[in-house]
Design a protein around this motif. Structure first.
Motif: not given
Length: 342
Positions: A1-29
Motif C-alpha cells: 500500500l503506497v500512500f502519497t501526500e498530494e502537493d498543494k495544487y495536485n500537479r505533481y502527485s497526479s504524475l506519480l499516480f499516472k506513472y504507477f498506472l502506466a507501469e501496470g499497462v506496460v507490464c500487462g497488469h
C-alpha cells in the motif's frame, strides 16, 4: 500500500499516480482506477507514453552529458579540498535502467490498452446504487468502493488463498484524492469530524484485502487539508510506504536561487518494514524532484557549495532550516530545543 501526500495544487502527485498506472499497462497488469474527482477513463487517456529503449538511452545519455558538463564548468568554483572526494550521482537512472521510462509530453497510444483489462469506479456514477448498509459506521462511498474492489479480486482470480486456475497476474489499484470532500468526508473541512475513524477503517479493511490477494495499491490524499494530525498518524501507520510531495509553487522557495534547479521536495515519511520492527532508514533523506520537458525525475538535493552575495540572509536561514528538516527521517530525534513527544 503506497500512500502519497498530494502537493498543494495536485500537479505533481497526479504524475506519480499516472506513472504507477502506466507501469501496470506496460507490464500487462490489470488496472482498477477509482476516483470521485475525475472520471477514470479520462485519467487513463492521460497516461504518459512509454519511451522506447533507444529513445530512453538517448534521453538519459543527454541528461548524463549535461550533468558532466555542469560538473566540469563548476570544477573551478569548488574548493580544492573537495575535488578528490568521490562523485555522488544525482540520479540512479544515469547508470542503471530500472523499470520503464515515460514521456510526460505525450499520451499513451490506445493500442497498448487493448492487451490489458481495466476496471473503474467513479463515485458519482455509483451513487445511484445504494449500498446495503453504512457498514461499521464507515462512509458509504468507502463501503461501495471496498465492495467493488473485493468483487474484482474474487471474480478476476486475484485471490491469493484460492488456487489460480489461469495464468497469474497482478491487479494494480489506484485511488485518487481519498479523504477529500468529494468522497463525502469531512476530515478536510473540520477539526472534529463526524466520524474520525472512517478513513482508518477503510484502510484497515483495504490492507487486509491487499495482504491476501495478488494486488498493489497507490492512494493520493490531500494531507495538507486534513486538520486533525492524529488522523494522519493513524493513516501512516496503516500504510507500507508513505511519500509526501512539497511543491515550490506559491512559496518563497519558488524564487529562491538556492532551489532554482528543482520544482519541489520529496519527503519519505515511511518505508516498508520487512521482517523487522523498525524500517531501514536510507542514508539519503534530502530528495528533490524536477519536471523536465519530457521526464519527471527524483534526485538527491544538491545545493551550491558557495552562497554568493546575491543570496540574502533570509535565504541562508531558510537553507539552514531546510537542512534540519531534511535530516530528520524515520525514527529521528527531535530537532533543536523542541521536546520529545511520547
Amino acid at each position: 500500500l503506497v500512500f502519497t501526500e498530494e502537493d498543494k495544487y495536485n500537479r505533481y502527485s497526479s504524475l506519480l499516480f499516472k506513472y504507477f498506472l502506466a507501469e501496470g499497462v506496460v507490464c500487462g497488469h490489470d488496472l482498477f482506477v477509482a476516483s470521485a474527482k475525475e472520471h477514470p477513463e479520462k485519467i487513463l487517456k492521460e497516461l504518459p507514453a512509454p519511451l522506447l529503449d533507444d529513445t530512453c538511452r538517448n534521453e538519459l545519455g543527454e541528461a548524463a552529458t549535461s550533468v558532466k558538463s555542469e560538473d566540469f564548468q563548476d570544477s573551478m568554483k569548488i574548493a580544492w579540498r573537495y575535488q578528490n572526494l568521490p562523485k555522488i550521482e544525482a540520479s540512479p537512472t544515469t547508470s542503471t535502467k530500472f523499470g520503464h521510462y515515460y514521456d510526460v509530453s505525450k499520451t499513451m497510444s490506445p493500442e497498448l490498452f487493448q492487451s490489458i483489462k481495466w476496471h473503474s469506479f467513479y463515485l458519482h456514477e455509483e451513487s445511484s446504487l445504494q449500498s446495503k448498509m453504512k457498514s461499521c459506521n464507515m462512509n458509504s462511498g468507502y463501503a461501495r468502493l471496498l465492495h467493488s474492489i473485493q468483487k474484482i479480486i474474487y471474480q478476476e482470480g486475484f485471490d491469493g488463498s484460492d488456487p489460480q486456475k489461469k495464468q497469474k497476474n497482478i491487479l494494480r489499484i489506484g485511488i485518487q484524492s481519498l479523504g477529500s470532500v468529494l468522497w463525502g468526508e469531512d476530515i478536510c473541512s473540520s477539526d472534529t469530524p463526524e466520524d474520525i475513524h472512517s478513513l482508518t477503517k477503510f484502510l484497515y479493511v483495504l490492507r487486509g484485502l491487499l495482504r491476501k490477494s495478488l494486488s498493489a495499491c497507490i492512494i493520493t490524499v490531500p494531507a495538507h487539508l486534513i486538520q486533525n494530525k492524529a488522523i494522519m498518524e493513524r493513516v501512516t501507520n496503516l500504510s507500507d510506504t508513505v511519500v509526501g510531495l512539497e511543491s515550490f509553487i506559491g512559496s518563497e522557495r519558488e524564487t529562491n536561487p538556492l532551489y532554482k534547479d528543482y520544482h519541489g521536495l520529496v519527503h519519505v515519511r515511511q518505508i516498508p518494514r520487512l521482517n523487522s520492527l523498525i524500517c531501514d532508514v536510507s542514508d539519503t533523506k534530502d530528495l528533490a524532484f524536477r519536471l523536465k520537458r519530457k521526464l519527471f525525475t527524483i534526485e538527491r538535493l544538491h545545493l551550491p557549495p558557495d552562497l554568493s552575495d546575491t543570496v540574502s540572509r533570509a535565504s541562508k536561514q531558510d537553507l539552514a532550516e531546510s537542512a534540519k528538516l531534511l535530516s530528520s527521517g524515520c525514527g529521528a530525534m527531535a530537532i533543536g530545543k523542541k521536546h520529545l513527544d511520547f
